[in-house]
Design an enzyme around this catalytic site. Structure first.
Site, PDB file in Angstrom:
ATOM      1  CB  CYS A 119      -0.956  -0.005   1.186  1.00  0.00           C
ATOM      2  SG  CYS A 119      -1.988  -1.475   1.225  1.00  0.00           S
ATOM      3  CG  HIS A 252      -3.144   3.318   1.954  1.00  0.00           C
ATOM      4  ND1 HIS A 252      -3.682   2.878   0.771  1.00  0.00           N
ATOM      5  CD2 HIS A 252      -3.203   2.269   2.814  1.00  0.00           C
ATOM      6  CE1 HIS A 252      -4.056   1.618   0.908  1.00  0.00           C
ATOM      7  NE2 HIS A 252      -3.786   1.231   2.141  1.00  0.00           N
ATOM      8  CG  ASN A 282      -6.658  -0.923   1.405  1.00  0.00           C
ATOM      9  OD1 ASN A 282      -5.970  -0.524   0.462  1.00  0.00           O
ATOM     10  ND2 ASN A 282      -6.138  -1.333   2.546  1.00  0.00           N
TER      11      ASN A 282
END
Ligand code: ACO
Length: 325
Positions: A119, A252, A282
């Site tokens: 990520c 993020h 996500n």
């Protein structure tokens, strides 16, 4: 004259299949896995995510985002002299998604490679592209985050499968006489491998280990909040700026509670945080450029704004990029 790098175009792409929490809950219920819209929204802020069709790859999603970024920058693909794709879900074991995407763009010759920092992949890739532009190795880079995390989810594990989605975001980063990217700060600590991983591998034509995502959510949460604050502060200090100079925080998009805690620690009003986790889930390395493009296209982020991009993820990896848009 000092050589800088600057974002000149953004783009993004979400595969068309959108599942609300209720849609996903119904699919999971059919497999005997119980969850609810209420639980997912309360713990994560996620309301929907997009899943790619089985034959669609990260380079397919990245290609759509790249086309938009090129158009926004007013460039032809043939002018690109560097391609970096941040992904943990590449099309193949090798070659890289970046090489596959380069061919889809109809170009050849320029360096193309993937960055694997889960990520944090996009802030890693952006930092590498910035360094290559500053040292004269490239002038017009495509930096892409692209993921099909739906492929590595364990749909019998409700603690993880409700969190992720597929998508891609891209930027064109060009050499410039004026800054652009002001500072960045990257880190990793491999002792935390086990709290977020896909512990499978390919060997002798077989998958060894488990090729599905495993996560200790609470350990990730605690680590994420701490490192996002320290990376933001380190980046600001390198640029001789303070939190008050940030127009938009683009973290993020993992979980709204991580974003709220980060904003609080940085003493930033939550109105200055770009949030897309509600609609995207996500999307790992794709989440920051997806959020950036959404903010640019909605008119929130304007030319000249100071942006703090922040990533954190498996590895453990984390980092931040401060830039003048
Ligand atoms: N639906 C319904 N109930 C659920 C679900 C679900 N999808 N998932 C877990 N539960 C239940 C658990 O079984 C548990 O039930 P129990 O008390 O009867 O045992 C209860 O909910 C609480 O579970 P916890 O795991 O303690 O829930 P928590 O409040 O920690 O929330 C979460 C879990 C959302 C994953 C949280 O830990 C978190 O936000 N962690 C951050 C991790 C993250 O966002 N990761 C994304 C990837 S990492 C990255 O991108 C940085």
């Amino acid at each position: 004259m000092t050589r800088y790098s600057r974002i000149t175009g953004t783009g993004s792409y979400l595969p068309p299949r959108r599942l609300t929490n209720a849609d996903l809950a119904a699919e999971l219920a059919a497999k005997g896995v119980e969850t609810s819209d209420e639980w997912i929204v309360e713990r994560t802020g996620i309301r929907a995510r997009h899943f790619a069709a089985p034959d669609v790859t990260s380079s397919d999603l990245g290609m759509e985002a790249a086309k938009q970024a090129l158009e926004a920058a007013g460039l032809q693909a043939s002018e690109i002299d560097l391609i970096i794709v941040a992904t943990s879900t590449p099309d193949m074991v090798f070659p890289s998604a970046a090489c596959i995407l380069q061919n889809k763009l109809g170009i050849a010759g320029c360096p193309a490679f993937d960055v694997q920092a889960v990520c944090s992949g996009f802030v890693y890739a952006l930092t590498v592209a910035d360094a290559m532009i500053k040292t004269g190795s490239a002038s017009k880079a495509l930096v892409i985050g692209a993921e099909v995390f739906s492929r590595i989810l364990d749909f019998s594990d409700r603690t993880t499968c409700v969190l992720f989605g597929d998508g891609a975001g891209a930027v064109v980063l060009e050499a410039s006489d004026t800054p652009g990217i002001l500072a960045s700060d990257l880190h990793a600590d491999g002792k935390h491998v086990g709290i977020l991983c896909v512990p499978g591998s390919v060997s002798g034509g077989q998958v060894l280990g488990d090729p599905l995502l495993k996560m200790d959510g609470q350990a990730v949460f605690k680590l994420a909040v701490g490192v996002l604050e320290s990376a933001a502060r380190a980046t600001l200090s390198k640029a001789n700026l303070t939190e008050a100079d940030i127009d938009w925080l683009i973290p993020h998009q993992a979980n709204i509670r991580i974003m709220q805690s980060t904003a609080k620690k940085l003493k930033m009003p939550f109105e200055k945080v770009i949030v897309t986790v509600d609609e995207h889930g996500n999307t790992s390395a794709a989440s920051i450029p997806l959020a950036l493009d959404a903010a640019v296209r909605s008119g929130k982020v304007k030319k000249g704004d100071t942006l703090m991009l922040e990533g954190v993820g498996g590895g453990f990896t984390w980092g931040a990029v401060l830039l003048n848009y």
